[in-house]
Motif scaffolding. Structure first.
Motif, PDB file in Angstrom:
ATOM      1  N   ALA A  55       0.845  -1.186   0.000  1.00  0.00           N
ATOM      2  CA  ALA A  55       0.000   0.000   0.000  1.00  0.00           C
ATOM      3  C   ALA A  55       0.880   1.234   0.000  1.00  0.00           C
ATOM      4  CB  ALA A  55      -0.904   0.009   1.227  1.00  0.00           C
ATOM      5  N   ALA A  56       0.490   2.229  -0.776  1.00  0.00           N
ATOM      6  CA  ALA A  56       1.150   3.528  -0.781  1.00  0.00           C
ATOM      7  C   ALA A  56       0.133   4.581  -0.366  1.00  0.00           C
ATOM      8  CB  ALA A  56       1.711   3.854  -2.169  1.00  0.00           C
ATOM      9  N   ALA A  57       0.623   5.756  -0.007  1.00  0.00           N
ATOM     10  CA  ALA A  57      -0.275   6.823   0.411  1.00  0.00           C
ATOM     11  C   ALA A  57      -1.214   7.240  -0.708  1.00  0.00           C
ATOM     12  CB  ALA A  57       0.535   8.027   0.895  1.00  0.00           C
TER      13      ALA A  57
ATOM     14  N   ILE B  96      -9.832   0.270  -2.979  1.00  0.00           N
ATOM     15  CA  ILE B  96      -8.984   1.188  -2.219  1.00  0.00           C
ATOM     16  C   ILE B  96      -8.274   0.390  -1.135  1.00  0.00           C
ATOM     17  CG2 ILE B  96      -8.928   3.220  -0.728  1.00  0.00           C
ATOM     18  CD1 ILE B  96     -11.441   4.192  -2.146  1.00  0.00           C
ATOM     19  N   GLY B  97      -6.963   0.479  -1.100  1.00  0.00           N
ATOM     20  CA  GLY B  97      -6.191  -0.255  -0.120  1.00  0.00           C
ATOM     21  C   GLY B  97      -6.202   0.426   1.234  1.00  0.00           C
ATOM     22  N   PRO B  98      -5.505  -0.155   2.207  1.00  0.00           N
ATOM     23  CA  PRO B  98      -5.423   0.465   3.531  1.00  0.00           C
ATOM     24  C   PRO B  98      -4.737   1.827   3.448  1.00  0.00           C
ATOM     25  CG  PRO B  98      -3.831  -1.328   3.313  1.00  0.00           C
ATOM     26  CD  PRO B  98      -4.719  -1.399   2.116  1.00  0.00           C
ATOM     27  N   GLU B  99      -5.186   2.758   4.274  1.00  0.00           N
ATOM     28  CA  GLU B  99      -4.610   4.102   4.245  1.00  0.00           C
ATOM     29  C   GLU B  99      -3.299   4.121   5.022  1.00  0.00           C
ATOM     30  OE1 GLU B  99      -7.246   7.226   5.267  1.00  0.00           O
ATOM     31  OE2 GLU B  99      -8.721   6.727   3.723  1.00  0.00           O
ATOM     32  N   VAL B 100      -2.251   4.550   4.353  1.00  0.00           N
ATOM     33  CA  VAL B 100      -0.924   4.650   4.967  1.00  0.00           C
ATOM     34  C   VAL B 100      -0.336   6.016   4.612  1.00  0.00           C
ATOM     35  CG1 VAL B 100      -0.522   2.156   4.862  1.00  0.00           C
ATOM     36  CG2 VAL B 100       0.195   3.597   2.947  1.00  0.00           C
ATOM     37  N   GLU B 101       0.696   6.417   5.321  1.00  0.00           N
ATOM     38  CA  GLU B 101       1.345   7.692   5.036  1.00  0.00           C
ATOM     39  C   GLU B 101       2.566   7.530   4.141  1.00  0.00           C
ATOM     40  OE1 GLU B 101       2.221   9.814   8.589  1.00  0.00           O
ATOM     41  OE2 GLU B 101       0.123  10.096   9.149  1.00  0.00           O
ATOM     42  N   TRP B 102       3.131   6.343   4.096  1.00  0.00           N
ATOM     43  CA  TRP B 102       4.358   6.098   3.344  1.00  0.00           C
ATOM     44  C   TRP B 102       4.384   4.648   2.936  1.00  0.00           C
ATOM     45  CZ3 TRP B 102       6.942  10.354   2.150  1.00  0.00           C
ATOM     46  CH2 TRP B 102       8.152  10.226   1.477  1.00  0.00           C
TER      47      TRP B 102
END
Length: 235
Positions: A53-55, A103-109
Protein backbone atom coordinates in the motif's frame (compact mmCIF):
# COMPACT_ATOMS: atom_id res chain seq x y z
CA UNK A 1 3.73 13.35 2.91
CA UNK A 2 2.22 16.51 4.26
CA UNK A 3 -1.32 16.38 5.62
CA UNK A 4 -3.80 17.84 3.16
CA UNK A 5 -1.64 17.07 0.12
CA UNK A 6 -4.67 15.38 -1.41
CA UNK A 7 -8.27 14.82 -0.43
CA UNK A 8 -9.29 11.21 -1.02
CA UNK A 9 -12.70 11.71 0.56
CA UNK A 10 -13.63 14.41 -1.95
CA UNK A 11 -12.90 12.01 -4.81
CA UNK A 12 -14.81 9.14 -3.19
CA UNK A 13 -17.85 11.37 -2.78
CA UNK A 14 -17.56 12.97 -6.22
CA UNK A 15 -20.49 12.91 -8.63
CA UNK A 16 -17.98 12.40 -11.45
CA UNK A 17 -17.67 8.62 -12.00
CA UNK A 18 -14.19 9.09 -13.49
CA UNK A 19 -12.76 11.35 -10.79
CA UNK A 20 -9.48 9.41 -10.61
CA UNK A 21 -7.38 9.54 -7.49
CA UNK A 22 -4.89 6.81 -6.63
CA UNK A 23 -3.23 4.36 -9.02
CA UNK A 24 -3.18 0.58 -8.59
CA UNK A 25 -0.31 -1.12 -10.43
CA UNK A 26 -0.13 -4.87 -11.09
CA UNK A 27 3.35 -6.02 -12.15
CA UNK A 28 4.08 -9.54 -13.48
CA UNK A 29 7.37 -10.95 -12.14
CA UNK A 30 9.27 -14.09 -13.03
CA UNK A 31 10.47 -14.81 -9.48
CA UNK A 32 7.86 -13.86 -6.88
CA UNK A 33 10.09 -14.69 -3.90
CA UNK A 34 13.00 -12.59 -5.19
CA UNK A 35 10.68 -9.74 -6.15
CA UNK A 36 8.98 -9.83 -2.75
CA UNK A 37 12.36 -9.61 -1.01
CA UNK A 38 13.43 -6.67 -3.20
CA UNK A 39 10.19 -4.77 -2.65
CA UNK A 40 10.38 -5.42 1.10
CA UNK A 41 13.76 -3.70 1.10
CA UNK A 42 12.58 -0.88 -1.12
CA UNK A 43 9.11 -0.21 0.34
CA UNK A 44 8.86 -2.11 3.63
CA UNK A 45 6.62 -5.00 4.59
CA UNK A 46 3.67 -5.67 2.26
CA UNK A 47 0.19 -4.69 3.42
CA UNK A 48 -1.07 -8.08 2.25
CA UNK A 49 0.23 -11.04 0.29
CA UNK A 50 2.30 -9.66 -2.61
CA UNK A 51 0.76 -6.18 -2.21
CA UNK A 52 2.22 -2.90 -1.00
CA UNK A 53 0.00 0.00 0.00
CA UNK A 54 1.15 3.53 -0.78
CA UNK A 55 -0.28 6.82 0.41
CA UNK A 56 -1.61 7.42 -3.09
CA UNK A 57 -1.87 3.98 -4.61
CA UNK A 58 -0.84 0.36 -4.38
CA UNK A 59 1.40 -2.15 -6.09
CA UNK A 60 0.73 -5.86 -6.38
CA UNK A 61 2.99 -8.60 -7.75
CA UNK A 62 1.41 -10.86 -10.37
CA UNK A 63 2.46 -14.23 -11.75
CA UNK A 64 4.69 -14.09 -14.80
CA UNK A 65 1.91 -15.19 -17.15
CA UNK A 66 -0.43 -12.40 -16.00
CA UNK A 67 -0.93 -9.12 -17.85
CA UNK A 68 0.45 -5.92 -16.39
CA UNK A 69 -2.28 -3.55 -15.26
CA UNK A 70 -2.52 0.14 -14.38
CA UNK A 71 -5.87 1.06 -12.85
CA UNK A 72 -6.99 4.52 -11.81
CA UNK A 73 -9.03 4.44 -8.60
CA UNK A 74 -12.50 5.93 -9.14
CA UNK A 75 -15.56 6.35 -6.89
CA UNK A 76 -17.73 3.87 -8.82
CA UNK A 77 -16.14 1.35 -11.19
CA UNK A 78 -19.35 0.32 -12.95
CA UNK A 79 -20.38 3.91 -13.64
CA UNK A 80 -16.84 4.78 -14.72
CA UNK A 81 -16.75 1.89 -17.21
CA UNK A 82 -20.14 2.95 -18.57
CA UNK A 83 -18.88 6.50 -18.96
CA UNK A 84 -15.76 5.30 -20.77
CA UNK A 85 -17.90 3.27 -23.15
CA UNK A 86 -20.00 6.36 -23.88
CA UNK A 87 -16.72 8.09 -24.69
CA UNK A 88 -15.88 5.36 -27.19
CA UNK A 89 -13.74 2.99 -25.12
CA UNK A 90 -14.54 -0.66 -24.57
CA UNK A 91 -13.07 -2.62 -21.68
CA UNK A 92 -10.21 -3.89 -23.86
CA UNK A 93 -9.45 -0.88 -26.06
CA UNK A 94 -7.16 0.78 -23.57
CA UNK A 95 -5.46 -2.26 -21.99
CA UNK A 96 -3.48 -2.35 -19.77
CA UNK A 97 -5.00 0.95 -18.55
CA UNK A 98 -8.27 0.67 -16.65
CA UNK A 99 -10.25 1.75 -13.62
CA UNK A 100 -11.05 0.21 -10.24
CA UNK A 101 -12.82 1.28 -7.10
CA UNK A 102 -10.61 -0.92 -4.92
CA UNK A 103 -8.98 1.19 -2.22
CA UNK A 104 -6.19 -0.26 -0.12
CA UNK A 105 -5.42 0.47 3.53
CA UNK A 106 -4.61 4.10 4.24
CA UNK A 107 -0.92 4.65 4.97
CA UNK A 108 1.34 7.69 5.04
CA UNK A 109 4.36 6.10 3.34
CA UNK A 110 5.60 5.09 0.76
CA UNK A 111 4.44 7.66 -1.80
CA UNK A 112 4.29 7.25 -5.58
CA UNK A 113 5.94 10.30 -7.09
CA UNK A 114 4.87 9.45 -10.62
CA UNK A 115 4.33 6.61 -13.04
CA UNK A 116 5.58 6.53 -16.63
CA UNK A 117 3.47 5.37 -19.56
CA UNK A 118 4.21 5.38 -23.29
CA UNK A 119 2.12 6.04 -26.39
CA UNK A 120 2.84 6.11 -30.11
CA UNK A 121 1.11 9.46 -30.72
CA UNK A 122 1.04 12.57 -28.53
CA UNK A 123 -2.34 13.86 -29.75
CA UNK A 124 -3.92 10.45 -29.30
CA UNK A 125 -2.42 10.21 -25.81
CA UNK A 126 -3.96 13.56 -24.85
CA UNK A 127 -7.30 12.42 -26.26
CA UNK A 128 -7.09 9.19 -24.28
CA UNK A 129 -5.86 10.35 -20.89
CA UNK A 130 -7.34 13.86 -20.76
CA UNK A 131 -10.36 13.49 -23.02
CA UNK A 132 -11.54 10.02 -22.03
CA UNK A 133 -10.03 9.21 -18.65
CA UNK A 134 -10.44 12.82 -17.55
CA UNK A 135 -6.92 13.38 -16.21
CA UNK A 136 -5.69 16.95 -15.94
CA UNK A 137 -3.03 17.78 -18.56
CA UNK A 138 -0.48 19.98 -16.79
CA UNK A 139 2.48 20.26 -19.14
CA UNK A 140 3.77 19.25 -22.57
CA UNK A 141 7.55 19.10 -22.95
CA UNK A 142 8.98 18.53 -26.48
CA UNK A 143 11.90 16.10 -26.52
CA UNK A 144 12.83 16.26 -30.22
CA UNK A 145 12.60 13.53 -32.86
CA UNK A 146 8.79 13.78 -32.69
CA UNK A 147 8.80 12.78 -29.03
CA UNK A 148 7.10 14.66 -26.20
CA UNK A 149 6.67 14.26 -22.46
CA UNK A 150 3.08 14.78 -21.40
CA UNK A 151 2.41 15.35 -17.72
CA UNK A 152 -1.08 14.51 -16.47
CA UNK A 153 -2.47 14.37 -12.95
CA UNK A 154 -5.08 12.45 -11.07
CA UNK A 155 -5.93 14.10 -7.76
CA UNK A 156 -2.96 12.31 -6.15
CA UNK A 157 -0.52 11.01 -8.76
CA UNK A 158 1.48 12.49 -11.62
CA UNK A 159 1.19 10.42 -14.81
CA UNK A 160 4.02 11.01 -17.28
CA UNK A 161 3.41 9.81 -20.83
CA UNK A 162 6.33 9.67 -23.27
CA UNK A 163 4.64 9.88 -26.66
CA UNK A 164 5.76 9.68 -30.26
CA UNK A 165 6.39 7.24 -33.14
CA UNK A 166 9.49 5.81 -31.45
CA UNK A 167 7.23 4.46 -28.70
CA UNK A 168 5.10 2.41 -31.11
CA UNK A 169 6.82 -0.87 -30.23
CA UNK A 170 7.14 -0.16 -26.50
CA UNK A 171 4.98 -1.52 -23.71
CA UNK A 172 2.53 1.09 -22.49
CA UNK A 173 3.99 0.98 -18.98
CA UNK A 174 7.42 2.58 -18.59
CA UNK A 175 8.17 2.51 -14.88
CA UNK A 176 7.60 3.85 -11.38
CA UNK A 177 9.23 6.66 -9.39
CA UNK A 178 8.98 6.56 -5.61
CA UNK A 179 9.30 9.73 -3.56
CA UNK A 180 11.96 9.89 -0.85
CA UNK A 181 12.57 12.57 1.72
CA UNK A 182 16.27 11.67 2.09
CA UNK A 183 17.66 10.05 -1.04
CA UNK A 184 21.19 9.71 0.30
CA UNK A 185 20.03 7.74 3.32
CA UNK A 186 17.64 5.57 1.28
CA UNK A 187 20.22 4.87 -1.41
CA UNK A 188 22.74 3.82 1.23
CA UNK A 189 20.17 1.66 3.02
CA UNK A 190 19.07 -0.30 -0.04
CA UNK A 191 22.63 -0.76 -1.33
CA UNK A 192 23.68 -2.16 2.06
CA UNK A 193 20.69 -4.51 1.86
CA UNK A 194 22.02 -5.88 -1.42
CA UNK A 195 20.02 -4.15 -4.15
CA UNK A 196 21.90 -2.97 -7.24
CA UNK A 197 21.37 0.80 -7.19
CA UNK A 198 23.02 3.69 -9.01
CA UNK A 199 24.73 6.62 -7.37
CA UNK A 200 22.59 9.64 -6.56
CA UNK A 201 22.56 12.16 -9.41
CA UNK A 202 20.81 15.36 -10.40
CA UNK A 203 17.41 14.75 -12.00
CA UNK A 204 16.18 16.22 -15.28
CA UNK A 205 13.80 18.52 -13.45
CA UNK A 206 15.57 21.34 -11.57
CA UNK A 207 15.57 20.75 -7.85
CA UNK A 208 15.40 16.96 -8.07
CA UNK A 209 17.92 14.24 -7.21
CA UNK A 210 17.41 10.66 -8.30
CA UNK A 211 18.88 7.18 -8.27
CA UNK A 212 17.92 4.09 -10.24
CA UNK A 213 17.22 0.74 -8.61
CA UNK A 214 18.68 -1.63 -11.19
CA UNK A 215 16.97 -4.86 -10.11
CA UNK A 216 15.30 -6.81 -12.90
CA UNK A 217 13.35 -8.82 -10.31
CA UNK A 218 11.26 -5.70 -9.61
CA UNK A 219 9.60 -6.24 -12.98
CA UNK A 220 9.71 -2.59 -14.06
CA UNK A 221 12.18 0.34 -14.26
CA UNK A 222 12.29 1.87 -10.79
CA UNK A 223 13.50 5.27 -9.64
CA UNK A 224 13.85 7.01 -6.30
CA UNK A 225 13.39 10.77 -6.42
CA UNK A 226 13.93 13.55 -3.92
CA UNK A 227 12.52 16.85 -5.01
CA UNK A 228 11.88 20.44 -4.07
CA UNK A 229 9.56 21.87 -5.26
CA UNK A 230 7.32 18.84 -5.81
CA UNK A 231 6.66 17.64 -9.37
CA UNK A 232 2.93 17.93 -8.79
CA UNK A 233 3.27 21.69 -8.27
CA UNK A 234 2.82 22.26 -12.01
CA UNK A 235 0.73 25.03 -13.49
Amino acid sequence: PADGLWDHEAVRNSNDPIAASDVRIGIPVTDVDAATRAYRILLGAPAADRQWAAANGSLVLLDANSDLSVDFVVPDEARACAQLERRGLSATDHAPIGVTEAIGPEVEWPVLDHIVLTHSDADAAIALYAGRFGLSLRRVRPLGDELAQLFFRTSTVVVEVVAGPAMADRDRFGGVAWLTEDIDADQERIVEAGLDTSEVREGRKPGTRVCTVRERVLGTPTLLIEQSPRLDDMS
